[in-house]
Design a protein around this motif. Structure first.
Motif, PDB file in Angstrom:
ATOM      1  N   ARG A  33      10.642  -1.708 -14.239  1.00 36.36           N
ATOM      2  CA  ARG A  33      10.518  -1.815 -12.788  1.00 36.36           C
ATOM      3  C   ARG A  33       9.222  -1.150 -12.325  1.00 36.36           C
ATOM      4  NH1 ARG A  33      14.516   1.044  -8.348  1.00 36.36           N
ATOM      5  NH2 ARG A  33      14.059  -0.340  -6.576  1.00 36.36           N
ATOM      6  N   ALA A  34       8.341  -1.934 -11.733  1.00 37.26           N
ATOM      7  CA  ALA A  34       7.042  -1.427 -11.297  1.00 37.26           C
ATOM      8  C   ALA A  34       7.066  -1.097  -9.813  1.00 37.26           C
ATOM      9  CB  ALA A  34       5.950  -2.454 -11.591  1.00 37.26           C
ATOM     10  N   HIS A  35       6.223  -0.154  -9.426  1.00 42.00           N
ATOM     11  CA  HIS A  35       6.050   0.145  -8.014  1.00 42.00           C
ATOM     12  C   HIS A  35       4.586   0.487  -7.746  1.00 42.00           C
ATOM     13  CE1 HIS A  35       6.986   4.114  -9.818  1.00 42.00           C
ATOM     14  NE2 HIS A  35       6.147   4.594  -8.910  1.00 42.00           N
ATOM     15  N   LEU A  36       4.196   0.397  -6.504  1.00 42.77           N
ATOM     16  CA  LEU A  36       2.815   0.658  -6.098  1.00 42.77           C
ATOM     17  C   LEU A  36       2.766   1.963  -5.322  1.00 42.77           C
ATOM     18  CD1 LEU A  36      -0.050  -0.661  -6.127  1.00 42.77           C
ATOM     19  CD2 LEU A  36       0.473  -1.523  -3.841  1.00 42.77           C
TER      20      LEU A  36
ATOM     21  N   ALA B 249       6.798   6.430   4.104  1.00 41.50           N
ATOM     22  CA  ALA B 249       6.247   7.389   3.139  1.00 41.50           C
ATOM     23  C   ALA B 249       7.259   8.522   2.978  1.00 41.50           C
ATOM     24  CB  ALA B 249       4.896   7.913   3.605  1.00 41.50           C
ATOM     25  N   TYR B 250       8.312   8.257   2.224  1.00 45.90           N
ATOM     26  CA  TYR B 250       9.378   9.241   2.065  1.00 45.90           C
ATOM     27  C   TYR B 250       8.916  10.486   1.318  1.00 45.90           C
ATOM     28  CZ  TYR B 250      12.702   5.641   3.575  1.00 45.90           C
ATOM     29  OH  TYR B 250      13.383   4.691   4.302  1.00 45.90           O
ATOM     30  N   ASP B 251       7.827  10.362   0.564  1.00 49.73           N
ATOM     31  CA  ASP B 251       7.339  11.501  -0.221  1.00 49.73           C
ATOM     32  C   ASP B 251       6.336  12.351   0.551  1.00 49.73           C
ATOM     33  OD1 ASP B 251       8.805  10.766  -2.645  1.00 49.73           O
ATOM     34  OD2 ASP B 251       7.417   9.068  -2.734  1.00 49.73           O
ATOM     35  N   GLY B 252       6.189  12.078   1.840  1.00 48.85           N
ATOM     36  CA  GLY B 252       5.308  12.877   2.681  1.00 48.85           C
ATOM     37  C   GLY B 252       3.878  12.399   2.657  1.00 48.85           C
ATOM     38  N   ASP B 253       3.161  12.709   1.611  1.00 52.45           N
ATOM     39  CA  ASP B 253       1.752  12.345   1.525  1.00 52.45           C
ATOM     40  C   ASP B 253       1.514  11.030   0.802  1.00 52.45           C
ATOM     41  OD1 ASP B 253       2.626  13.404  -0.855  1.00 52.45           O
ATOM     42  OD2 ASP B 253       0.762  14.458  -1.310  1.00 52.45           O
ATOM     43  N   LEU B 254       2.577  10.396   0.323  1.00 53.38           N
ATOM     44  CA  LEU B 254       2.417   9.114  -0.368  1.00 53.38           C
ATOM     45  C   LEU B 254       3.682   8.286  -0.228  1.00 53.38           C
ATOM     46  CD1 LEU B 254       3.994   8.970  -3.425  1.00 53.38           C
ATOM     47  CD2 LEU B 254       2.392  10.827  -3.816  1.00 53.38           C
ATOM     48  N   ALA B 255       3.544   6.992  -0.520  1.00 59.21           N
ATOM     49  CA  ALA B 255       4.681   6.076  -0.535  1.00 59.21           C
ATOM     50  C   ALA B 255       4.722   5.365  -1.875  1.00 59.21           C
ATOM     51  CB  ALA B 255       4.557   5.056   0.594  1.00 59.21           C
ATOM     52  N   ARG B 256       5.935   5.100  -2.354  1.00 61.49           N
ATOM     53  CA  ARG B 256       6.129   4.338  -3.587  1.00 61.49           C
ATOM     54  C   ARG B 256       6.819   3.029  -3.207  1.00 61.49           C
ATOM     55  NH1 ARG B 256       9.834   8.233  -6.700  1.00 61.49           N
ATOM     56  NH2 ARG B 256      10.339   8.871  -4.553  1.00 61.49           N
ATOM     57  N   LEU B 257       6.069   1.938  -3.249  1.00 63.75           N
ATOM     58  CA  LEU B 257       6.571   0.645  -2.791  1.00 63.75           C
ATOM     59  C   LEU B 257       7.047  -0.196  -3.966  1.00 63.75           C
ATOM     60  CD1 LEU B 257       3.881  -0.285  -0.107  1.00 63.75           C
ATOM     61  CD2 LEU B 257       5.933   1.111   0.129  1.00 63.75           C
ATOM     62  N   VAL B 258       8.281  -0.671  -3.878  1.00 59.82           N
ATOM     63  CA  VAL B 258       8.865  -1.505  -4.920  1.00 59.82           C
ATOM     64  C   VAL B 258       8.176  -2.862  -4.939  1.00 59.82           C
ATOM     65  CG1 VAL B 258      10.985  -2.614  -5.726  1.00 59.82           C
ATOM     66  CG2 VAL B 258      11.075  -0.331  -4.701  1.00 59.82           C
ATOM     67  N   LEU B 259       7.826  -3.344  -6.130  1.00 55.81           N
ATOM     68  CA  LEU B 259       7.256  -4.684  -6.246  1.00 55.81           C
ATOM     69  C   LEU B 259       8.377  -5.714  -6.199  1.00 55.81           C
ATOM     70  CD1 LEU B 259       4.650  -3.199  -7.191  1.00 55.81           C
ATOM     71  CD2 LEU B 259       4.293  -5.105  -8.767  1.00 55.81           C
TER      72      LEU B 259
ATOM     73  N   ARG C  49      -4.181 -11.342   7.576  1.00 55.32           N
ATOM     74  CA  ARG C  49      -2.839 -11.472   6.997  1.00 55.32           C
ATOM     75  C   ARG C  49      -2.044 -10.205   7.311  1.00 55.32           C
ATOM     76  NH1 ARG C  49      -5.901 -13.628   2.692  1.00 55.32           N
ATOM     77  NH2 ARG C  49      -5.665 -11.771   1.407  1.00 55.32           N
ATOM     78  N   PRO C  50      -1.619 -10.050   8.564  1.00 56.41           N
ATOM     79  CA  PRO C  50      -0.971  -8.786   8.960  1.00 56.41           C
ATOM     80  C   PRO C  50       0.447  -8.622   8.420  1.00 56.41           C
ATOM     81  CG  PRO C  50      -0.972 -10.327  10.792  1.00 56.41           C
ATOM     82  CD  PRO C  50      -1.792 -10.959   9.711  1.00 56.41           C
ATOM     83  N   MET C  51       1.150  -9.716   8.117  1.00 55.56           N
ATOM     84  CA  MET C  51       2.540  -9.629   7.682  1.00 55.56           C
ATOM     85  C   MET C  51       2.601  -9.492   6.160  1.00 55.56           C
ATOM     86  SD  MET C  51       3.955  -9.640  10.556  1.00 55.56           S
ATOM     87  CE  MET C  51       5.661  -9.709  10.039  1.00 55.56           C
ATOM     88  N   LYS C  52       2.938  -8.299   5.692  1.00 51.05           N
ATOM     89  CA  LYS C  52       2.982  -8.060   4.254  1.00 51.05           C
ATOM     90  C   LYS C  52       4.370  -7.627   3.788  1.00 51.05           C
ATOM     91  CE  LYS C  52      -1.890  -6.919   3.636  1.00 51.05           C
ATOM     92  NZ  LYS C  52      -2.383  -7.230   4.973  1.00 51.05           N
ATOM     93  N   GLY C  53       5.305  -7.564   4.684  1.00 50.38           N
ATOM     94  CA  GLY C  53       6.624  -7.071   4.330  1.00 50.38           C
ATOM     95  C   GLY C  53       7.607  -8.175   4.023  1.00 50.38           C
ATOM     96  N   PRO C  54       8.894  -7.804   3.945  1.00 51.58           N
ATOM     97  CA  PRO C  54       9.365  -6.422   4.127  1.00 51.58           C
ATOM     98  C   PRO C  54       8.988  -5.544   2.933  1.00 51.58           C
ATOM     99  CG  PRO C  54      11.176  -7.835   3.469  1.00 51.58           C
ATOM    100  CD  PRO C  54       9.997  -8.737   3.677  1.00 51.58           C
ATOM    101  N   LEU C  55       8.566  -4.309   3.238  1.00 54.91           N
ATOM    102  CA  LEU C  55       8.162  -3.367   2.198  1.00 54.91           C
ATOM    103  C   LEU C  55       9.272  -2.335   2.011  1.00 54.91           C
ATOM    104  CD1 LEU C  55       4.450  -2.800   3.312  1.00 54.91           C
ATOM    105  CD2 LEU C  55       5.299  -4.364   1.551  1.00 54.91           C
ATOM    106  N   VAL C  56       9.689  -2.181   0.766  1.00 52.03           N
ATOM    107  CA  VAL C  56      10.766  -1.255   0.441  1.00 52.03           C
ATOM    108  C   VAL C  56      10.178  -0.047  -0.282  1.00 52.03           C
ATOM    109  CG1 VAL C  56      12.938  -0.938  -0.800  1.00 52.03           C
ATOM    110  CG2 VAL C  56      12.411  -3.143   0.277  1.00 52.03           C
ATOM    111  N   SER C  57      10.413   1.127   0.273  1.00 53.49           N
ATOM    112  CA  SER C  57       9.890   2.360  -0.321  1.00 53.49           C
ATOM    113  C   SER C  57      10.975   3.069  -1.128  1.00 53.49           C
ATOM    114  CB  SER C  57       9.376   3.311   0.760  1.00 53.49           C
ATOM    115  OG  SER C  57       8.328   2.737   1.498  1.00 53.49           O
ATOM    116  N   LEU C  58      10.593   3.580  -2.290  1.00 50.91           N
ATOM    117  CA  LEU C  58      11.497   4.412  -3.061  1.00 50.91           C
ATOM    118  C   LEU C  58      11.653   5.757  -2.369  1.00 50.91           C
ATOM    119  CD1 LEU C  58      10.125   3.768  -6.681  1.00 50.91           C
ATOM    120  CD2 LEU C  58      12.183   2.781  -5.650  1.00 50.91           C
ATOM    121  N   ARG C  59      12.828   6.320  -2.462  1.00 49.75           N
ATOM    122  CA  ARG C  59      13.040   7.655  -1.928  1.00 49.75           C
ATOM    123  C   ARG C  59      13.865   8.448  -2.927  1.00 49.75           C
ATOM    124  NH1 ARG C  59      16.147   7.020   3.621  1.00 49.75           N
ATOM    125  NH2 ARG C  59      15.731   9.261   3.626  1.00 49.75           N
ATOM    126  N   GLY C  60      13.656   9.761  -2.910  1.00 48.01           N
ATOM    127  CA  GLY C  60      14.341  10.611  -3.872  1.00 48.01           C
ATOM    128  C   GLY C  60      13.589  10.652  -5.188  1.00 48.01           C
TER     129      GLY C  60
END
Length: 360
Positions: A54-57, A71-81, A102-113
């Motif tokens: 499972r990759a993330h950006l 950005a659940y990690d405060g200074d960064l976000a981990r976005l699920v591909l 191309r403003p619509m790039k979502g829905p973007l899901v962020s990892l948390r925890g």
């Protein structure tokens, strides 16, 4: 002495790998992370990395804010591909060039925890390679780097090394007669971490026991060499040298921190965003950078190496004064340097004053 690379050499190798599009492996006590810079990632390598798990950006919070991602990690976000994410999807999230088209790039899901320290280190490393601060990440097993011949970095020691200021070695100095002063000498300083060299231009023979007229000047290819009208850098460089020549003594520190520390390519990306209507700070944020990524500790170290502990600083930037003082260099006087105003840089200078606190 061992022939194996030390930490600085492995970090330099990792930067080179990332710039070439090759992933590196970051390891800590909890596991290992395969990291590739999104900017140089190829479609084939993206596919190979996704086959591993499972990759993330990983993106900075600045870039995530533009994308309206959490950005659940405060200074960064981990976005699920997403399952259908391709190379173009990764590039669109990393590079803001086509955000308006191309403003619509979502829905973007962020990892948390979980622990994001390896991703945080990865973004710092990518920034130090002067690439867009976005990294494709896949968790891998310990030993993956050795199996695949990839550069491996220990996270704890690497994070400390990237935060610390590299020792600057004085390589050589020689007389270089200038228009501003024929009594000029150029000193070359080379960091032990393999990063860019920095220079000191010494005018005359300044008294080491008295405050020296000095300027910390960040390299600006477009302003210093091409005469760009979008900034005031070239006129500041020439005016500072001219004043030192008139007084017969001074030191100009020429620090290779192009584009406020983001590199020339990213600076041109910021210029392109300014053409879309964003100001210089907004452009940096959309790229994923902070307002100013420079490290003025370099200037303090060079001054100390040259034997100076007090300066009359030619600057409009209070941040430079504060850093000199924190590093033990006494600033006895701020000498204003208000030159180079043009119709083309009027907004740029206004933003520097309003958002960056420059005394203009």
């Amino acid at each position: 002495m061992s022939l194996s690379p030390d930490l600085n050499e492995r970090l330099a190798r990792a930067r080179s790998d990332l710039r070439m599009g090759l992933p590196v492996v970051l390891e800590n006590a909890d596991g290992a992370l395969l990291l590739a810079a999104a900017e140089t990632l190829s479609a084939d390598r993206l596919g190979a990395m996704r086959d591993l798990g499972r990759a993330h950006l990983a993106l900075t919070a600045r870039r995530a804010e533009t994308l309206k991602a959490r950005a659940y990690d405060g200074d960064l976000a981990r976005l699920v591909l997403p399952d259908d994410a391709d190379w173009g999807w990764v590039q669109d999230l990393a590079d803001p060039a086509d955000d308006l088209a191309r403003p619509m790039k979502g829905p973007l899901v962020s990892l948390r925890g979980g622990d994001a320290s390896l991703q945080r280190l990865g973004l710092t490393l990518i920034k130090s390679a002067r690439l867009l601060p976005a990294g494709l990440c896949v968790e891998v097993g310990v030993g993956f780097a050795a199996t695949h011949g990839l550069t491996r970095l220990d996270a704890v020691e690497s994070a400390h090394a990237l935060e610390a200021l590299s020792v600057l070695d004085h390589v050589v100095s020689a007389k270089v007669p200038l228009r501003a002063s024929e009594a000029a000498r150029l000193h070359i300083f080379r960091p032990e971490d393999g990063s860019e060299e920095h220079y000191a231009i010494e005018i005359g023979r300044p008294d080491r026991e008295a405050p020296v007229l000095s300027r910390l000047h960040s390299a600006c290819f477009t302003g210093d060499l091409l005469g760009s009208l979008k900034c005031d850098c070239g006129p500041q460089l020439n005016a500072a040298l001219g004043q030192m020549g008139q007084e017969g003594a001074g030191v100009l520190l020429y620090l290779n921190q192009e584009g406020r520390g983001i590199g020339l390519a990213n600076k041109m990306r910021a210029y392109a965003l300014q053409d879309q209507g964003f100001d210089t700070v907004e452009a940096n944020h959309r790229l994923g950078f902070e307002d100013d990524e420079r490290d003025f500790r370099l200037g303090a170290q060079i001054l100390e190496r040259l034997g100076f502990n007090a300066v009359r600083l030619l600057t409009n930037n209070p941040a430079k004064i504060a850093m000199m003082e924190r590093c033990g260099i006494q600033v006895t006087e701020r000498v204003p340097l208000k030159v180079g105003h043009t119709p083309q840089n009027e907004r740029y200078l206004a933003v520097k004053a309003e958002k960056s606190g420059h005394l203009l």
